[in-house]
Design an enzyme around this catalytic site. Structure first.
Site, PDB file in Angstrom:
ATOM      1  N   GLU A 258       0.864  -1.185   0.000  1.00 48.82           N
ATOM      2  CA  GLU A 258       0.000   0.000   0.000  1.00 48.82           C
ATOM      3  C   GLU A 258       0.892   1.224   0.000  1.00 48.82           C
ATOM      4  O   GLU A 258       1.545   1.525   1.008  1.00 48.82           O
ATOM      5  CB  GLU A 258      -0.906   0.003   1.233  1.00 48.82           C
ATOM      6  N   CYS A 292      -2.789   8.437   3.770  1.00 46.84           N
ATOM      7  CA  CYS A 292      -2.615   8.103   2.349  1.00 46.84           C
ATOM      8  C   CYS A 292      -3.919   8.279   1.579  1.00 46.84           C
ATOM      9  O   CYS A 292      -3.900   8.392   0.354  1.00 46.84           O
ATOM     10  CB  CYS A 292      -2.054   6.701   2.173  1.00 46.84           C
TER      11      CYS A 292
END
Ligand code: TXE
Length: 493
Positions: A258, A292
């Site tokens: 990720e 994020c």
């Protein structure tokens, strides 16, 4: 904590050791590093720097534990996962306090993060207790085909500093649920929360080498771990650059990566502008923008542009920048200096290329460290600016105007990191049409980028640089297992 530091550093609350097979390795000759509060600059802990021999030992210990974990079966592992959740919940307050001290987020946000982590442990427990094998039809009549999910084996996990409880939990809970043994290198900036998590897992009754912790810097410890021939798979959350290095180091082995996002939220002309600004407020400024999935670019219809910019500036006026443990504080400092410098670099580049700072734009004065940054609104963002192309990861709402839906989609897709996006409109059908064309792993219609329910699949769109695979609920368990197909003669009669 395993070992208290005494003497001249009596104010240090803890020492985070290398832990292998349930034993803390606290030999005097091992190097250590300081963990300083981003809010005050004070030393909050020391963290061991794992050596190559520690990584070897951790991997060997984990290899020896895989059979025990697999042998327990999913229902027994599920029970232990519930027990981890209970321990975390019982200790939520001190853990949130340490998390806030080392990460810098307000205590209220830290409490929220620990509560989400608790739910993730419970979610993994429930999911794994109902994991079933699949029987496939056979072309050959006397054969039975059984497909089952097996652990990868030894899972290397590397995690960042922005969510020190939930991001590791994504890998640890699902990884253990699936029966993997883990070697974990937490961020060197937030190892105290990692130590709490490790201890809760051990105290819940997991076998001693289920989770081994090798703290220290990424360039040395992280690189040694991800390139080690003894690991069977990797889970990593962090920057695209490091993620790509991890992918090369662990080439050929299963990977769940990720990486960052440069997420667009499109605001159409039919929304209530004040309500949109309220929704964008946490999307841009929660955790001081260090998420994020934050909204990094706001793409608004030109007819609404000026009103939205004014409304965003008004909501930033309500933000109370301050010490994380002050109940009045709604935004804390940035976590670290490289992040601060990147925010400043992006702002300088944007203004050099014609963007305008509407409010904020500077380090805030009168605080104990330089890491407090004013909540900022910038307009006139264009595709040639750094902030348009890279993740800023700071408390900045960058705004750009568009003339129609076509241009909105073009701008949203004009970057390399396709993690999450939002389309804010009162017309779900129109929002859906746009969502179908936006290249991101998740598109929220009616909500901005940032909003994510942790049991749903989270990850970057294919062809972009923001990762490989999906985190979230059963999707993480799937990613952290391998399929094993066994074909046997069908029992006769
Ligand atoms: O990330 P790194 P940093 C983004 C965000 C941020 C930028 C840099 O934009 O400003 O990345 O942050 C370990 N081999 N995100 O420098 O370097 C490191 O020790 C193996 C987005 O903190 O990726 C830490 O444990 N591991 C993001 C972890 O990798 C290595 C969260 C992350 O550090 C390593 C954080 C190496 N060679 C930052 N080098 C998100 N997706 O949420 C470092 N590490």
């Amino acid at each position: 904590m395993t070992a208290q530091v005494t003497g001249e550093e009596a104010h240090v609350t803890s020492y985070v050791p290398v832990t292998v097979g349930g034993t803390a390795l606290v030999e005097d000759d091992r190097a250590s590093m300081e963990v300083r509060s981003p809010a005050t600059g004070e030393l909050v802990a020391r963290c061991a720097v794992a050596e190559e021999r520690d990584v070897d030992a951790a991997i060997a210990a984990a290899q020896g534990e895989v059979a025990t974990l697999t042998g327990m079966g999913p229902r027994q592992r599920g029970k232990l996962l519930f027990a981890v959740a209970d321990r975390l919940e019982a200790e939520a307050e001190p853990i949130a306090s340490d998390l806030s001290a080392e990460q810098g987020k307000p205590l209220t946000e830290a409490r929220g993060e620990v509560a989400v982590a608790v739910e993730m442990w419970r979610d993994a427990a429930e999911l794994v207790r109902h994991l079933t094998d699949e029987l496939l039809p056979s072309d050959v009549p006397d054969r039975e085909i059984r497909v089952s999910r097996r652990p990868h084996g030894v899972l290397a996990v590397i995690t960042p500093w922005n969510f020190p409880a939930t991001i590791p939990t994504e890998y640890l809970a699902a990884g253990l649920a699936a029966g993997n043994a883990i070697v974990w290198k937490p961020s060197e900036l937030t190892p105290v929360t990692a130590e709490h998590l490790r201890r809760c897992i051990a105290e819940a009754g997991f076998p001693p080498a289920s989770v081994n912790v090798v703290p220290g810097p990424g360039g040395s410890v992280g690189a040694t771990l991800t390139s080690h021939p003894g690991i069977d798979a990797v889970g990593f959350t962090g920057s695209p650059q490091t993620g790509h290095a991890v992918a090369r180091a662990a080439a050929g082995r299963p990977q769940l990566l990720e990486l960052g996002g440069n997420n667009a939220t499109i605001v159409l002309e039919d929304v209530d502008v004040e309500a949109a600004a309220e929704q964008l407020h946490p999307a841009c400024f929660a955790n001081a923008g260090q998420i994020c999935s934050s909204t990094e670019r706001i793409i608004v219809r030109r007819e609404l542009h000026d009103d939205l910019v004014d409304a965003l500036a008004a909501v930033t006026d309500r933000i109370r920048l301050g010490a994380p443990d002050d109940p009045e504080t709604t935004m804390g400092p940035l976590n670290n200096r490289p992040t601060l410098e990147k925010v400043e670099r992006h702002l300088a580049d944007a203004t050099d290329h014609g963007a305008r700072i509407v409010t904020g734009g500077r380090r805030a004065e009168g605080f104990p460290t330089e890491l407090y940054f004013e909540p900022t609104v910038v307009t006139g963002l264009t595709p040639q600016m750094l902030a348009f192309r890279e993740e800023t990861f700071g408390p900045v709402a960058f705004v750009t105007a568009c003339d129609d839906d076509e241009q909105a989609v073009e701008l949203a897709n004009d970057h390399d990191l396709g993690l999450i996006s939002g389309v804010m409109t009162d017309d779900p059908q129109r929002g859906r049409r746009l969502a179908e064309r936006i290249e991101a792993g998740i598109v929220n219609v009616g909500d901005p980028a940032t909003v994510w329910q942790p049991h749903t699949p989270f990850g970057g769109a294919s062809g972009r640089r923001s990762g490989v695979g999906r985190l979230g609920g059963r999707y993480t368990i799937e990613a952290l297992t391998q399929l094993r197909t066994i074909v046997t003669p069908r029992p006769s009669g």
